[in-house]
Motif scaffolding. Structure first.
Motif, PDB file in Angstrom:
ATOM      1  N   ILE A   1      46.362  50.298  29.791  1.00 12.08           N
ATOM      2  CA  ILE A   1      45.829  49.956  31.110  1.00 12.08           C
ATOM      3  C   ILE A   1      46.524  48.670  31.543  1.00 12.08           C
ATOM      4  O   ILE A   1      46.398  47.639  30.876  1.00 12.08           O
ATOM      5  CB  ILE A   1      44.279  49.834  31.126  1.00 12.08           C
TER       6      ILE A   1
ATOM      7  N   TYR B   1      53.318  40.204  28.532  1.00  5.11           N
ATOM      8  CA  TYR B   1      53.622  39.652  27.199  1.00  5.11           C
ATOM      9  C   TYR B   1      54.807  38.688  27.140  1.00  5.11           C
ATOM     10  O   TYR B   1      55.129  38.206  26.055  1.00  5.11           O
ATOM     11  CB  TYR B   1      53.847  40.810  26.208  1.00  5.11           C
TER      12      TYR B   1
ATOM     13  N   MET C   1      33.234  45.008  30.249  1.00  5.78           N
ATOM     14  CA  MET C   1      33.056  46.430  30.607  1.00  5.78           C
ATOM     15  C   MET C   1      32.172  47.156  29.581  1.00  5.78           C
ATOM     16  O   MET C   1      32.110  48.377  29.563  1.00  5.78           O
ATOM     17  CB  MET C   1      34.422  47.138  30.684  1.00  5.78           C
TER      18      MET C   1
ATOM     19  N   ARG D   1      38.316  46.962  36.688  1.00  6.66           N
ATOM     20  CA  ARG D   1      36.973  47.577  36.614  1.00  6.66           C
ATOM     21  C   ARG D   1      36.991  48.970  37.265  1.00  6.66           C
ATOM     22  O   ARG D   1      36.444  49.926  36.727  1.00  6.66           O
ATOM     23  CB  ARG D   1      35.941  46.681  37.323  1.00  6.66           C
TER      24      ARG D   1
ATOM     25  N   LYS E   1      40.899  41.025  40.577  1.00  4.44           N
ATOM     26  CA  LYS E   1      40.379  41.417  41.893  1.00  4.44           C
ATOM     27  C   LYS E   1      39.506  42.665  41.812  1.00  4.44           C
ATOM     28  O   LYS E   1      39.239  43.314  42.823  1.00  4.44           O
ATOM     29  CB  LYS E   1      41.536  41.676  42.867  1.00  4.44           C
ATOM     30  N   GLY E   2      39.131  43.060  40.604  1.00  2.00           N
ATOM     31  CA  GLY E   2      38.244  44.211  40.464  1.00  2.00           C
ATOM     32  C   GLY E   2      38.958  45.545  40.275  1.00  2.00           C
ATOM     33  O   GLY E   2      38.299  46.585  40.134  1.00  2.00           O
ATOM     34  N   ILE E   3      40.290  45.530  40.247  1.00  2.00           N
ATOM     35  CA  ILE E   3      41.018  46.806  40.122  1.00  2.00           C
ATOM     36  C   ILE E   3      40.880  47.362  38.699  1.00  2.00           C
ATOM     37  O   ILE E   3      40.731  48.566  38.494  1.00  2.00           O
ATOM     38  CB  ILE E   3      42.507  46.638  40.511  1.00  2.00           C
TER      39      ILE E   3
ATOM     40  N   ALA F   1      42.435  40.356  27.731  1.00  2.00           N
ATOM     41  CA  ALA F   1      42.038  41.762  27.851  1.00  2.00           C
ATOM     42  C   ALA F   1      40.755  42.021  27.053  1.00  2.00           C
ATOM     43  O   ALA F   1      39.885  42.777  27.499  1.00  2.00           O
ATOM     44  CB  ALA F   1      43.164  42.666  27.363  1.00  2.00           C
TER      45      ALA F   1
ATOM     46  N   GLY G   1      42.786  50.397  21.522  1.00  2.00           N
ATOM     47  CA  GLY G   1      43.279  49.323  20.657  1.00  2.00           C
ATOM     48  C   GLY G   1      43.890  48.242  21.528  1.00  2.00           C
ATOM     49  O   GLY G   1      44.629  48.543  22.462  1.00  2.00           O
ATOM     50  N   VAL G   2      43.557  46.986  21.228  1.00  2.00           N
ATOM     51  CA  VAL G   2      44.099  45.865  22.003  1.00  2.00           C
ATOM     52  C   VAL G   2      44.666  44.842  21.025  1.00  2.00           C
ATOM     53  O   VAL G   2      44.037  44.547  20.004  1.00  2.00           O
ATOM     54  CB  VAL G   2      43.029  45.261  22.949  1.00  2.00           C
TER      55      VAL G   2
ATOM     56  N   ASN H   1      45.682  39.243  22.445  1.00  2.00           N
ATOM     57  CA  ASN H   1      45.431  39.424  23.887  1.00  2.00           C
ATOM     58  C   ASN H   1      43.952  39.171  24.179  1.00  2.00           C
ATOM     59  O   ASN H   1      43.165  40.078  24.434  1.00  2.00           O
ATOM     60  CB  ASN H   1      45.860  40.833  24.315  1.00  2.00           C
TER      61      ASN H   1
ATOM     62  N   PHE I   1      37.850  41.083  29.064  1.00  2.00           N
ATOM     63  CA  PHE I   1      37.634  42.120  30.082  1.00  2.00           C
ATOM     64  C   PHE I   1      36.910  43.322  29.471  1.00  2.00           C
ATOM     65  O   PHE I   1      35.916  43.805  30.026  1.00  2.00           O
ATOM     66  CB  PHE I   1      38.993  42.525  30.679  1.00  2.00           C
ATOM     67  N   TYR I   2      37.363  43.796  28.307  1.00  2.00           N
ATOM     68  CA  TYR I   2      36.724  44.978  27.706  1.00  2.00           C
ATOM     69  C   TYR I   2      35.266  44.691  27.349  1.00  2.00           C
ATOM     70  O   TYR I   2      34.394  45.551  27.544  1.00  2.00           O
ATOM     71  CB  TYR I   2      37.491  45.437  26.456  1.00  2.00           C
TER      72      TYR I   2
HETATM   73  C1  LIG Z   1      43.074  43.668  31.565  1.00  2.00           C
HETATM   74  C2  LIG Z   1      43.137  44.082  33.041  1.00  2.00           C
HETATM   75  C3  LIG Z   1      43.409  45.587  33.154  1.00  2.00           C
HETATM   76  C4  LIG Z   1      41.794  43.749  33.702  1.00  2.00           C
HETATM   77  O1  LIG Z   1      41.842  44.121  35.066  1.00  2.00           O
HETATM   78  P1  LIG Z   1      41.431  43.078  36.223  1.00  2.00           P
HETATM   79  O2  LIG Z   1      41.570  43.758  37.525  1.00  2.00           O
HETATM   80  O3  LIG Z   1      42.203  41.831  36.027  1.00  2.00           O
HETATM   81  O4  LIG Z   1      39.902  42.809  35.892  1.00  2.00           O
HETATM   82  P2  LIG Z   1      38.700  42.817  36.967  1.00  2.00           P
HETATM   83  O5  LIG Z   1      39.059  41.911  38.082  1.00  2.00           O
HETATM   84  O6  LIG Z   1      38.377  44.234  37.333  1.00  2.00           O
HETATM   85  O7  LIG Z   1      37.531  42.195  36.118  1.00  2.00           O
HETATM   86  C5  LIG Z   1      36.354  42.920  35.783  1.00  2.00           C
HETATM   87  C6  LIG Z   1      35.392  41.954  35.117  1.00  2.00           C
HETATM   88  O8  LIG Z   1      35.978  41.474  33.900  1.00  2.00           O
HETATM   89  C7  LIG Z   1      36.061  40.062  33.949  1.00  2.00           C
HETATM   90  N1  LIG Z   1      37.335  39.641  33.405  1.00  2.00           N
HETATM   91  C8  LIG Z   1      38.556  40.155  33.680  1.00  2.00           C
HETATM   92  N2  LIG Z   1      39.500  39.459  33.019  1.00  2.00           N
HETATM   93  C9  LIG Z   1      38.837  38.478  32.359  1.00  2.00           C
HETATM   94  C10 LIG Z   1      39.253  37.393  31.531  1.00  2.00           C
HETATM   95  N3  LIG Z   1      40.535  37.189  31.236  1.00  2.00           N
HETATM   96  N4  LIG Z   1      38.313  36.564  31.033  1.00  2.00           N
HETATM   97  C11 LIG Z   1      37.006  36.746  31.300  1.00  2.00           C
HETATM   98  N5  LIG Z   1      36.536  37.750  32.091  1.00  2.00           N
HETATM   99  C12 LIG Z   1      37.460  38.594  32.613  1.00  2.00           C
HETATM  100  C13 LIG Z   1      35.994  39.683  35.405  1.00  2.00           C
HETATM  101  O9  LIG Z   1      35.483  38.386  35.574  1.00  2.00           O
HETATM  102  C14 LIG Z   1      35.109  40.741  35.974  1.00  2.00           C
HETATM  103  O10 LIG Z   1      33.743  40.409  35.766  1.00  2.00           O
HETATM  104  P3  LIG Z   1      32.713  40.491  37.007  1.00  2.00           P
HETATM  105  O11 LIG Z   1      32.864  41.885  37.563  1.00  2.00           O
HETATM  106  O12 LIG Z   1      31.404  40.222  36.387  1.00  2.00           O
HETATM  107  O13 LIG Z   1      33.175  39.464  37.954  1.00  2.00           O
HETATM  108  C15 LIG Z   1      44.247  43.316  33.800  1.00  2.00           C
HETATM  109  O14 LIG Z   1      43.934  41.944  33.832  1.00  2.00           O
HETATM  110  C16 LIG Z   1      45.634  43.482  33.199  1.00  2.00           C
HETATM  111  O15 LIG Z   1      46.352  44.406  33.552  1.00  2.00           O
HETATM  112  N6  LIG Z   1      46.045  42.552  32.316  1.00  2.00           N
HETATM  113  C17 LIG Z   1      47.385  42.550  31.756  1.00  2.00           C
HETATM  114  C18 LIG Z   1      47.684  43.758  30.915  1.00  2.00           C
HETATM  115  C19 LIG Z   1      46.790  43.895  29.711  1.00  2.00           C
HETATM  116  O16 LIG Z   1      46.554  42.954  28.967  1.00  2.00           O
HETATM  117  N7  LIG Z   1      46.311  45.136  29.534  1.00  2.00           N
HETATM  118  C20 LIG Z   1      45.480  45.492  28.420  1.00  2.00           C
HETATM  119  C21 LIG Z   1      46.302  45.861  27.249  1.00  2.00           C
HETATM  120  S1  LIG Z   1      45.304  46.406  25.893  1.00  2.00           S
END
Ligand SMILES: CC(C)(COP(=O)(O)OP(=O)(O)OC[C@H]1O[C@@H](n2cnc3c(N)ncnc32)[C@H](O)[C@@H]1OP(=O)(O)O)[C@@H](O)C(=O)NCCC(=O)NCCS
Length: 176
Positions: free
Chosen positions: A97, A29, A146, A110, A106-108, A139, A131-132, A136, A142-143
């Motif tokens: 998270i 942030y 998922m 997921r 890098k898939g961590i 994130a 809640g996000v 953001n 990403f959700y």
């Molecule tokens: C959000 C977070 C936990 C995701 O973990 P990550 O390891 O970066 O995500 P992954 O690499 O496992 O991605 C899983 C899938 O989501 C997608 N994804 C991840 N971030 C994305 C983004 N910003 N935009 C679009 N897709 C995204 C990936 O492309 C991947 O898809 P695929 O498996 O089809 O290739 C991580 O980025 C993080 O810690 N962010 C900062 C903290 C944060 O914002 N936390 C959430 C607070 S509510």
């Protein structure tokens, strides 16, 4: 990717989680947030004393992701925590998270979510929710990836003002 594993935290992890929570929150942030608000929040919420209380809380579970034996991220799960827009009662909250910035994408994340799903299914919860922060968008993408659905929003106080969290839910009968 080097080998990633996930383990349950215990009270011997208080200082590690305190450092990891502070580092990952600041990284997440610092561009969008006022430095003082961020520093105050981190000092209050992620001090060793605060984390120690959280670990001792029987409703809380921390999972730590490790890469080559080094902690790189974590999840905090919370039982008996509800949002008005999540009608199901038997639900588990993903309260936090966070990964180190260097290891995002890098898939961590997921892998951590898969561990949350397994944890919740083993304990017969019907849904995960979280809640996000509305700002953001990364994130939220990403959700959605998922398979979480946006089901509502809640307001919260932060710094000198009010902010919005979007609420996402994953029904576990639909989760692999
Ligand atoms: C959000 C977070 C936990 C995701 O973990 P990550 O390891 O970066 O995500 P992954 O690499 O496992 O991605 C899983 C899938 O989501 C997608 N994804 C991840 N971030 C994305 C983004 N910003 N935009 C679009 N897709 C995204 C990936 O492309 C991947 O898809 P695929 O498996 O089809 O290739 C991580 O980025 C993080 O810690 N962010 C900062 C903290 C944060 O914002 N936390 C959430 C607070 S509510």
């Amino acid at each position: 990717m080097s080998e990633v594993s996930v383990r349950n935290a215990d009270k011997s992890d208080v200082r590690l989680l305190s450092a990891l929570a502070a580092a990952t929150f600041y990284e997440a942030y610092f561009e969008q947030d006022a430095a003082n608000d961020l520093a105050n929040y981190i000092a209050e919420s992620f001090s060793p004393a605060a984390i120690s209380d959280e670990i001792a809380d029987e409703n809380s579970t921390f999972l730590i992701a490790e890469m080559s034996g080094k902690a790189v991220g974590y999840v905090k799960l919370r039982e008996n925590s509800h949002a008005d827009c999540v009608a199901e009662k038997n639900v588990l909250e993903i309260q936090r998270i966070y990964l180190l910035e260097k290891l995002k994408g890098k898939g961590i994340g997921r892998f951590l979510i898969e561990n949350c799903i397994e944890f919740a299914k083993d304990r017969k919860f019907s849904a995960l929710w979280l809640g996000v922060w509305s700002e953001n968008s990364q994130a939220q993408q990403f959700y959605r990836k998922m398979n979480f659905e946006h089901v509502g929003e809640v307001k919260f106080l932060y710094g000198d003002g009010e902010e919005t969290n979007f609420v996402y839910r994953l029904m576990l009968d639909k989760a692999r």
